[in-house]
Scaffold this motif. Structure first.
Motif, short mmCIF file in Angstrom:
data_model
loop_
_atom_site.label_atom_id
_atom_site.label_comp_id
_atom_site.label_asym_id
_atom_site.label_seq_id
_atom_site.Cartn_x
_atom_site.Cartn_y
_atom_site.Cartn_z
N UNK A 91 0.80 -1.22 0.00
CA UNK A 91 0.00 0.00 0.00
C UNK A 91 0.84 1.28 0.00
N UNK A 92 2.15 1.16 0.01
CA UNK A 92 3.03 2.31 -0.05
C UNK A 92 3.67 2.42 -1.43
N UNK A 93 4.17 3.61 -1.73
CA UNK A 93 4.93 3.81 -2.96
C UNK A 93 6.36 3.36 -2.71
N UNK A 94 6.74 2.24 -3.29
CA UNK A 94 8.07 1.66 -3.08
C UNK A 94 8.94 1.92 -4.31
N UNK A 95 10.14 2.44 -4.05
CA UNK A 95 11.10 2.72 -5.12
C UNK A 95 12.39 1.97 -4.82
N UNK A 96 12.91 1.25 -5.80
CA UNK A 96 14.18 0.55 -5.68
C UNK A 96 15.11 1.10 -6.75
N UNK A 97 16.29 1.59 -6.36
CA UNK A 97 17.26 2.09 -7.33
C UNK A 97 18.60 1.39 -7.11
N UNK A 98 19.40 1.30 -8.19
CA UNK A 98 20.74 0.73 -8.03
C UNK A 98 21.70 1.86 -7.67
N UNK A 99 22.99 1.50 -7.62
CA UNK A 99 23.98 2.48 -7.16
C UNK A 99 24.11 3.67 -8.10
N UNK A 100 23.64 3.53 -9.35
CA UNK A 100 23.71 4.63 -10.31
C UNK A 100 22.44 5.48 -10.34
N UNK A 101 21.48 5.13 -9.46
CA UNK A 101 20.24 5.88 -9.43
C UNK A 101 19.24 5.43 -10.47
N UNK A 102 19.46 4.26 -11.10
CA UNK A 102 18.53 3.72 -12.09
C UNK A 102 17.43 2.95 -11.36
N UNK A 103 16.18 3.16 -11.77
CA UNK A 103 15.04 2.55 -11.09
C UNK A 103 14.96 1.07 -11.45
N UNK A 104 14.95 0.22 -10.41
CA UNK A 104 14.85 -1.23 -10.60
C UNK A 104 13.56 -1.80 -10.04
N UNK A 105 12.86 -1.02 -9.23
CA UNK A 105 11.58 -1.46 -8.69
C UNK A 105 10.67 -0.27 -8.50
N UNK A 106 9.38 -0.43 -8.87
CA UNK A 106 8.43 0.70 -8.84
C UNK A 106 7.05 0.09 -8.57
N UNK A 107 6.50 0.32 -7.39
CA UNK A 107 5.27 -0.36 -6.99
C UNK A 107 4.05 0.23 -7.68
N UNK A 108 2.96 -0.53 -7.63
CA UNK A 108 1.71 -0.07 -8.24
C UNK A 108 1.23 1.22 -7.55
#
Length: 553
Positions: A91-108
């Protein structure tokens, strides 16, 4: 168990069973349950050589490099499915980024809050979609300190509570994860409540007629409304009332409202704090004394609180502190409605309603032998529980509006504009002193802060001297307040107006970005400009003087 797990069944289906043509490898792994220690399996397979698999002490198969790779790929696919499902349902906005700041995870939920589809942002640098200085998750790459429930505004008109932390692999930064709880609706409701409350107050001033005595008790939380309803129901009667609640919740307001709504409202309301009277003086305070009853006594005598409350209400606060030796005498008063002054021989008839209050359960004191059980039952005719402020956080906005209206009028100050993060900070504070503490904090702000707008920085700096609870109240993602973030030990608590040195240091630390410097100081950008001008510095010409080569913001 690690993020990758493997069952015995999954391992068994991948390994080659023992046969006469298979030699026993040098490396081995022993399995003694239905779960395989994947970290141990990965370590033994690291050499790239076949591994002998033992189950319960018996050699049952061989896992070669190819089989291990296939097993690893299967497990990764399974974990990806779990990962995607978590991002889909959380139910939260989840953001996953790698060490370069590239988005690897983005929740619904992140898609919904920011209106950015996952397929559009995944695999791309996050700073292409947001202003870099507004991204708390990028700050985690630079300063890998976990944060919990920190107010954040990543976009205009978007308000969240942020939690996040770095992802570390063998001590090295692999990326960062942030979870944001959307509180935009809460902030908008607060803003609407401010407007509605001001309109209501204006309407109240135009109204004529009787005022509800319980209007002095502000709030609308279910538990508070239940207490008010019960108090209104019992007010017209003469029933003894026991008010239960922590210190500072407003038990005195309830007592006064019950008296004002009773048939005794024209009579006196007499209050006595049982914890504030020294033991030797308590009897004379409660029962009064005859002239000459003891050395130093007034010759004409003096009536006690009981006598003064005749025809009205006697409010005994902190009733649990009533001396044990007086509890029997007070019980007789409740039973017979008569008493004697100290040194007196004439019984005095009294007709007073009793309202008692305490911040600890009387039944606990009864169990400890510190309070008479029969007196407890006499007082506990109707018990009303008043909830602590931490259990009625929704009431904080209306309390703040009420207190600020009174305080600003008392000190001749204009009402401040409250920024959204100020409200969030108030609702995150534990409020051990309850409503009384909230009013005290607001009074100090009214007296010390000159800014037209208040934000979380003002609150954090004010409460630095307020004990350990204040340190995690509000501020930067690291939980530090403005002077701490600047590394300036000389900036003392309550620094509501940053001086020139603090402003210069903030500008240097932010590379001359005035908006970022203002956030660091806990003030608005407009206030920062005003402070620069008050120091005799033109913000537009200021960059050359600092050698910043053109201030931004």
């Amino acid at each position: 168990m690690g993020i990758l797990w493997c069952s015995w069944e999954e391992l068994r289906t991948r390994m080659r069973p023992v046969s006469p043509d298979i030699a026993l490898p040098d490396a081995s792994l022993s399995v003694h349950s239905e779960e395989v220690d994947f970290d141990e399996l990965a370590e033994v397979c690291r050499s790239g050589e076949p591994v002998a698999i033992y189950k319960d002490g018996q050699w049952v198969g061989v896992l070669g490099p190819r089989e291990f790779t296939e097993l690893l790929l299967d497990l990764c696919r399974s974990q990806r499915a779990f990962f995607e499902q978590v991002l889909d349902i959380v139910q939260e906005a989840v953001t996953v980024i790698d060490r370069r700041g590239v988005v690897r995870g983005w929740s619904r939920t992140a898609e919904q809050i920011y209106d950015i589809p996952a397929q559009r942002i995944l695999g791309r640098p996050i700073d292409r979609f947001f202003q870099p200085e507004a991204l708390a998750v990028l700050r985690l790459l630079r300063d890998p300190k976990p944060v919990r429930q920190v107010y954040h505004a990543p976009r205009e008109n978007t308000h969240v509570l942020l939690s996040g932390g770095p992802a570390m692999v063998d001590g090295q930064m692999a990326g960062a994860v942030a979870s944001e709880k959307d509180i935009t609706q809460l902030v908008r409701m607060h803003q609407e409540l401010q407007r509605t409350y001001r309109q209501w107050m204006a309407d109240q001033q135009l109204r004529h007629g009787d005022r509800d005595p319980f209007d002095t008790i502000k709030g609308g939380s279910p538990r508070l409304l239940h207490a008010i309803r019960l108090a209104k129901k019992v007010a017209p009667t003469d029933a003894t009332v026991l008010l239960q609640g922590e210190s500072g919740v407003g038990k005195d307001l309830f007592a006064q409202a019950i008296h004002a709504a009773s048939r005794r409202s024209a009579g006196p309301f007499i209050a006595l704090n049982c914890a504030a009277i020294p033991g030797p003086l308590f009897e004379s305070e409660l029962f009064g004394y005859q002239g000459g009853a003891f050395t130093g006594a007034d010759r004409s005598g003096r009536p006690g609180k009981l006598e003064l409350a005749h025809g009205g209400t006697l409010f005994l606060d902190e009733i649990g502190e009533l001396p044990v030796e007086l509890q029997a005498k007070f019980l007789r008063v409740l039973q017979d409605q008569t008493f004697y002054r100290i040194g007196g021989t004439r019984p005095i008839q009294v007709n007073a309603r009793i309202i008692a209050a305490g911040n600890q359960p009387l039944e606990d004191l009864v169990a400890k032998g510190r309070f008479r059980e029969d007196l407890y039952y006499r007082l506990n005719v109707v018990r009303i529980f008043i909830p602590p402020l931490r259990e009625r956080l929704d009431d904080i906005p209306v309390l703040v509006e009420t207190f600020l209206e009174d305080l600003c009028a008392a000190y001749g100050r204009p009402a401040p504009h409250l920024e959204p993060d100020f409200l969030v900070a108030l609702m995150r504070h534990p409020w051990s002193g309850n409503v009384r503490e909230l009013r005290n904090v607001l009074e100090r702000l009214v007296v010390t802060v000159e800014d037209e707008s208040w934000n979380s920085g003002h609150l954090a700096m004010l409460l630095q001297a307020g004990g350990p609870e204040a340190g995690h109240l509000v501020g930067s993602p690291s939980g530090e307040t403005a002077p701490q973030r600047l590394g300036r030990p000389g900036a003392g608590p309550g620094t509501a107006r940053p001086d020139g040195e603090l402003i210069l240091e903030a500008l240097r630390k932010t590379g001359g970005n005035k908006a970022a410097a203002a956030r660091l100081l806990g003030i608005s950008r407009g206030t920062l400009y005003n402070r620069l001008r008050s120091l005799g510095l033109d913000p537009r010409a200021f960059d050359s003087a600092m050698g910043l080569g053109g201030l931004r913001g």
